[in-house]
Design a protein around this motif. Structure first.
Motif, short mmCIF file in Angstrom:
data_model
loop_
_atom_site.label_atom_id
_atom_site.label_comp_id
_atom_site.label_asym_id
_atom_site.label_seq_id
_atom_site.Cartn_x
_atom_site.Cartn_y
_atom_site.Cartn_z
N PHE A 1 -8.47 3.79 44.45
CA PHE A 1 -7.69 5.02 44.49
C PHE A 1 -8.34 5.98 45.48
O PHE A 1 -9.39 5.66 46.07
N ASN A 2 -7.74 7.13 45.67
CA ASN A 2 -8.27 8.10 46.62
C ASN A 2 -8.71 9.36 45.88
O ASN A 2 -8.18 9.67 44.80
N ALA A 3 -9.67 10.03 46.44
CA ALA A 3 -10.12 11.30 45.89
C ALA A 3 -10.35 12.27 47.03
O ALA A 3 -10.69 11.85 48.14
N VAL A 4 -10.15 13.55 46.77
CA VAL A 4 -10.64 14.58 47.69
C VAL A 4 -11.82 15.22 47.00
O VAL A 4 -11.70 15.72 45.88
N ARG A 5 -12.98 15.12 47.65
CA ARG A 5 -14.21 15.62 47.04
C ARG A 5 -14.89 16.53 48.05
O ARG A 5 -14.88 16.25 49.26
N ASP A 6 -15.48 17.59 47.58
CA ASP A 6 -16.21 18.49 48.46
C ASP A 6 -17.63 17.96 48.63
O ASP A 6 -18.36 17.84 47.64
N THR A 7 -17.99 17.63 49.87
CA THR A 7 -19.31 17.01 50.08
C THR A 7 -20.46 18.01 50.01
O THR A 7 -21.61 17.63 50.09
N GLU B 1 -17.78 18.60 44.03
CA GLU B 1 -16.64 18.78 43.13
C GLU B 1 -15.48 17.89 43.55
O GLU B 1 -15.12 17.85 44.74
N VAL B 2 -14.91 17.15 42.60
CA VAL B 2 -13.75 16.32 42.89
C VAL B 2 -12.52 17.21 42.76
O VAL B 2 -12.22 17.72 41.68
N LEU B 3 -11.82 17.43 43.86
CA LEU B 3 -10.71 18.38 43.89
C LEU B 3 -9.39 17.72 43.51
O LEU B 3 -8.47 18.39 43.06
N ALA B 4 -9.28 16.41 43.74
CA ALA B 4 -8.04 15.70 43.39
C ALA B 4 -8.31 14.21 43.37
O ALA B 4 -9.18 13.72 44.11
N VAL B 5 -7.58 13.49 42.52
CA VAL B 5 -7.55 12.03 42.62
C VAL B 5 -6.08 11.63 42.70
O VAL B 5 -5.23 12.28 42.10
N TYR B 6 -5.81 10.59 43.46
CA TYR B 6 -4.41 10.17 43.61
C TYR B 6 -4.38 8.71 44.02
O TYR B 6 -5.29 8.21 44.67
N THR B 7 -3.33 8.04 43.60
CA THR B 7 -3.19 6.62 43.92
C THR B 7 -2.53 6.49 45.29
O THR B 7 -2.06 7.47 45.87
N ASN B 8 -2.47 5.27 45.77
CA ASN B 8 -1.87 5.05 47.09
C ASN B 8 -0.38 5.33 47.09
O ASN B 8 0.21 5.56 48.14
N SER B 9 0.25 5.30 45.91
CA SER B 9 1.69 5.59 45.90
C SER B 9 1.97 7.06 45.62
O SER B 9 3.10 7.50 45.73
N ASP B 10 0.95 7.82 45.23
CA ASP B 10 1.13 9.27 45.05
C ASP B 10 1.20 9.95 46.41
O ASP B 10 0.64 9.46 47.38
N PRO B 11 1.85 11.13 46.47
CA PRO B 11 1.81 11.89 47.72
C PRO B 11 0.38 12.39 47.99
O PRO B 11 -0.36 12.67 47.05
#
Lengths: 406, 103, 205
Positions: free
Chosen positions: B67-73, B77-87
């Protein structure tokens, strides 16, 4: 405030100058490599109208956070050349800089724990010898003679099957190294400017003409980026990408103990490296955290893993107490070798990608970087380490020799 | 130790996951048409931002899904997680949300 | 073809060599824990898209739908289906594996699906007693508290740093399901972990 030790300690080792409006060359990054670059720009190339710009304080990044191991037993000719050049410089520097930074050639053992490890190690020893690097392969019994506290029993998960040994390798006191270089730079006229973060680059077409900083614009036609974990951040400001990823790397020290560990022991297989500092702390490092990070801290489970590995190798540490852990940011290249050379921007040079192994290379990295910045051409030592190798495919794969964390 | 929300399994410790580097790097449609520079770019060059980063993780110790995540390096902090089919989330919105939440 | 019943008489479970230690390794008292290997359970792996006709066919064949959510198990007719992933399940059953595989393959119909006998892939270690959860909590990062980990919950997680399924079958009964090659390690870790839960010896004893 008066000097409590008049005649014994100077008030300062280097000046704290304000930046001038322009310099003949600017080195971004006041860590070990930046200081060494400036030192050799002045000493080897007569360039003394130069500045080191440091965003924090002198040697407060990885130079303050590494585990101080110095060795040159790398596999490939290109790596052996630059690391061995560094080791030869280390051997001369205490006298040259007139500063005893406690360079102790106590030897480094790289343990082998599997038959493949043994084959790889023997191959590396032979390659080292062909390159004039002192190296030998030791049996477990010989390992124990060098370091009596290593557990060589067969009744462990990863028994010690042998080790490479480089007797000329060792450790040095990292902060003293920085101060020694800083004092020498300052004495030759180099401006060491702290609390001066580079926020952008001034360009004329594709040519660098200066930098924007938190202390104003500073002009120079020759700029070197020596920013370790923050290299990508700088490169982005200059408009290009580097093939490096920044990871947290942790280390730790124990409380102070009597001298028990006479050498340096590294083990890629069980993921730990250990030495004992002059003061008496056991100094240990492990692998990087898996994710990209600029936080100068890592995850606890990495420390836990590292302690477990250390205990298996050194049962005597069973009652030792942890004193401190900390993290640095290391910039890791795909082939575990550094980048020193030109960039897509004319007049802008880069020294980066040393991953977990930059400290040992400090003088040679400075030597080669200074040559490159002064002449516009790579030195023999860093010709193979240019950015272009990722296009030509001439990678220098040092994952085996680079150590635990790549 | 990070804790990461798996889109399928919920919040789990970092030790159950493996890192997969930058997200959304597509395999070139026609690799043989690329120049050496372009191929090097695809093979070796990845973003390395100090700040929010869209990256891939795989839950090896759980459902074994990527899956994908947006994380602040900087903060981790993990700002979002989303699958490949999510926007794909808009990173600037996430940063604004995060700042609002902690303000 | 070799006679299957003969072969079954010859087979040894992954924890065969530790049978005595496991039998004697439990502790009594207020925080009692008993250990046991439940060998040779039928375990059939199912992979199919959860919203497909094949999945619905398998739901019907099992008598209870394959769970569609993490942690959930479904039980009917001697089968228990454990959710391993959004398109992956493990069916633990009283039916012989070859029979169940045949039934479920037929039930999947034309839908692309994988139904495999994985009985030898993992073994099952059962922990029973009031101390069972505390023992697992020493080495499992997942939250096993009954407020979230209710009876019948099963998840893929880790114990003592190796991958396992942790499955709560009753208030004080947990199943730990490691791969066969890691079973001895997990059992040895559990035997060690259990020791501290023994009652403190009475004074002078």
């Amino acid at each position: 405030m008066g000097n409590p030790f008049p005649g014994e300690h100077p008030e300062w080792l280097w000046r704290d100058p304000d930046p001038k409006s322009s310099y003949d060359a600017i080195v971004i990054g006041g860590g070990g490599h930046g200081l060494a670059t400036a030192y050799y720009l002045a000493k080897n190339h007569g360039m003394t109208n130069i500045a080191i710009l440091e965003k924090g304080w002198l040697a407060g990044g990885n130079m303050a956070r590494n585990t101080t191991i110095i060795r040159s037993n790398y596999l490939w000719d290109e790596s052996a050349a630059i690391y061995e050049h560094a080791l030869k410089l280390w051997e001369e520097l205490p006298e040259e800089l007139d500063y005893d930074f406690l360079f102790s050639q106590r030897g480094v053992l790289n343990l082998a724990h599997s038959m493949q490890d043994v084959r790889d190690s023997v191959r590396r020893v032979e390659a080292n010898r062909l390159n004039g690097v002192d190296a030998e392969f030791l049996t477990p019994e010989e390992v124990q003679k060098v370091c009596p506290i290593v557990n060589i029993s067969e009744d462990v998960r990863y028994p010690v099957l042998g080790a490479t040994f480089q007797p000329r390798a060792g450790i040095a006191k990292h902060d003293h190294v920085a101060w020694a270089f800083a004092r020498a730079c300052d004495a030759m006229g180099v401006d060491i400017i702290q609390n001066c973060e580079v926020t952008g680059f001034v360009k004329d077409g594709n040519r660098v003409t200066g930098v924007e900083t938190t202390r104003g614009r500073i002009l120079s036609d020759t700029v070197g980026m020596v920013a370790a974990g923050h290299s990508s951040v700088l490169a982005e400001k200059a408009g290009f990408r580097l093939p490096v990823q920044s990871h947290p790397l942790q280390a730790l020290v124990s409380e102070l103990y009597e001298p028990v560990h006479p050498t340096v022991v590294m083990s890629n297989y069980v993921h730990v490296y250990v030495s004992q500092a002059h003061k008496g702390e056991l100094v240990m490092g492990a692998g990087v955290d898996q994710y990209n990070g600029y936080g100068q801290r890592g995850s606890f489970h990495v420390i836990e893993h590292q302690m477990a590995a250390a205990l298996e190798l050194f049962p005597i540490f069973g009652r030792a107490h942890l004193l401190r852990t900390w993290g640095g940011i290391v910039d890791v290249c795909p082939d575990a070798s550094p980048i020193i050379g030109g960039t897509p921007v004319d007049g802008l040079y880069v020294n980066a990608g040393w991953g977990t192994g930059g400290f040992k290379a400090t003088p040679a990295a400075g030597w080669a970087m200074a040559h490159t910045m002064a002449t516009g051409e790579a030195h023999e030592l860093n010709k193979p380490f240019g950015l272009e190798r990722f296009t030509t495919g001439h990678l220098i794969d040092e994952h085996g020799a680079a150590g635990v964390a790549h | 130790m990070l804790q990461i929300e798996c889109p399928w399994c919920g919040l789990r410790d970092e030790t159950e996951y493996k890192y997969g580097g930058q997200a959304h790097v597509a395999y070139p449609e026609d690799p043989s048409a690329l120049s050496d520079e372009e191929w090097a770019e695809y093979l070796f060059f990845r973003d390395n931002p100090k700040g929010p980063f869209a990256e891939r993780w795989v839950h090896t110790g759980g459902c074994r899904k990527w899956f994908n995540a947006v994380r602040d390096t900087r903060t981790y902090e993990v700002l979002a997680v989303y699958t490949n089919s999510d926007p794909r989330p808009v990173i600037s919105d996430l940063v604004a949300d995060s700042a609002g939440a902690t303000a | 073809m070799a006679d299957l019943s003969t072969l079954q008489g010859l087979r040894r479970s992954p924890l065969h060599d530790m049978a005595t230690e496991i039998r004697d390794g439990g502790v009594t008292g207020e925080r009692a824990v008993q250990l046991a290997e439940l060998p040779f359970l039928t375990q059939v792996g199912v992979r199919v898209a959860p919203d497909s006709a094949g999945a619905r066919g398998i739901d019907e064949a099992l008598g209870a739908p394959l769970p569609r959510k993490v942690g959930v198990t479904s039980q009917a007719g001697g089968h228990t289906a454990l959710w391993l992933g959004p398109d992956e399940w493990l069916v633990v059953s009283e039916t012989p594996a070859d029979e169940l595989v045949e039934q479920l393959r037929a039930a999947a119909g034309d839908t692309p699906a994988q139904v495999l006998d994985l009985s030898a892939n993992r073994t099952v270690i059962e922990l029973t007693g009031p101390g069972a959860r505390s023992v697992l909590e020493k080495g499992c990062p997942a939250d096993l508290h009954p407020r979230v980990f209710t009876d019948g919950t099963a998840i893929v997680t880790s114990l003592a740093r190796v991958p396992v399924i942790v499955w709560r079958t009753d208030a004080d009964a947990f199943r730990v399901v490691p791969r066969a090659s890691l079973a001895q390690y997990v059992a040895a870790w559990l035997l060690d972990a259990v020791r501290e839960f023994a009652p403190v010896a009475a004074e002078g004893a």
